[in-house]
Design a protein around this motif. Sequence first.
Motif: not given
Length: 377
Positions: A65, A69, A71
Motif C-alpha cells: 500500500c 491509499e 485501506i
Amino acid sequence: MRDITVPKLNSNDDSYILLEWLLPDGDTVPEGTPVAVVETAKAAEDLPSPHSGILHRLVKEGTECRPGEVIGRLFTDEDERLRYLSAPPAARAGDQDVEIVLTEPARDLVARHNLSMDMVRRLGKTIVSRADLEPLLAGGGTPPADSATIARHTPSRHQQAVADVVTRSHREIPAGYAVCKVIVDAALAAARQATEQDGYVVGLTELLVRAVAGQHSEFPVHFATWTDGGDVMLSDAPSIGVTIDVGTGLFVPVLRDANQLSLRAVAEQLLAARMAAMRGEFRAEDLRGANIGVALAEDPIVLAQPMILPPMVAMVSLGARQQEPCLGPDGGLSARSFVYVGLCYDHRLLNGRQAGLFLAALRDALQTPEGLRRLTT
C-alpha cells in the motif's frame, strides 16, 4: 463514512506492506486506537484510527500500500455499514471483497505478464479491459512468461532502504577516516569480571559504547547532526546508534541518553535489540534519533570503514579481536589481544586532528586502569 488512509511514514519509502489488521470487520473503534500494522523498509508501525466508528477493512494482509491509499473505512453505525455492503459493486470498487471482471484480452495480458490481482485492484475498476492494464506495463511490469529465463535477485525492502541511505551518504558526505590500535587484554579482563560478579554478559562492544558516550562533553561536534536547513545542531546528550545484523538485515537501534546508562543497562539494551532484530520486532522509534554511531565488525573483518548515516557526522568502528606476540619486561615472549578502533568523520565539520584526539580518548578509556574503572562503575 470516513476513510482510513496510509500516512507518509518516512521520507525513504514510496510504499509499505500491510502486515496485520489488529481488529476484525465490524468492531467499534475509538479514535486513536491502533487498527493495523504497516511494515516500512526499516520497521513496523502501528496505524491509529483517525476517527471513531465501525471498522470495515478494504485491503488484505500482506498487500502493498502507498501513502494516501485508502485501506479501510469507518462507519457511524452498523446501519450505514450494512447499506454500504449491500450497495452494487461499482459503488465500492476499492473493496478487495468485490469481484473483479477481466475481459478476455485483459486476462491474456495478466497471464503473459504475471500481473498480480493487487495491481489490478488498484485501478479501482470492477470491469477491467486491456486498455486499462497497458499503463501498468508501461510503468515497468513483470516480463512476459514466455521470455527467456534470467536469474534475478531482488533485494528485500529493508536492504533497498539500506541502499538508499548508503547512496545518500556517498553523495552528500565527504568522509575522512582514521584508525588506532587498542590493546584490550585489560578490557577483556574487566568485562569478564563484570560478567562473573553481576551476572550479565559484557564484552568489548558494551565497553566501547560507554567509552563513546563518555566523550560527549569533551567532543560535542562529534555528536552533532545536520538539520534540513543545512545548519549543524549540537546535542544535549549522546544517543548512540549501534549496528546489528543477525542475518535478518542491518538495523541501527538507538541507545538514548547513553551517558546516563550503566554498563549493565547498556548490556541489557543491546541484548534486547539483538532479540528484536531476530524477531523482526523493531518499531520506527527504536531506530530514530542517533547523533553518533558505532559499527561492529565480526571475524574475519579486522578493519572496516563504515558509512556515516545522515544526519550524523561521525561513526565509530570496532574490528574483530586479534592477537600478536609481544615481549614482556623480562624479555619473555607472550601473546596479547588488540583491536582496531576507527572513526569515519564528516570532513566538512571535523579534521584529522579532532579525529585523532577523539580516538586517543577512546583508546585511553579502553586501555588504562583509570579509564576502565570509569567504564565498569
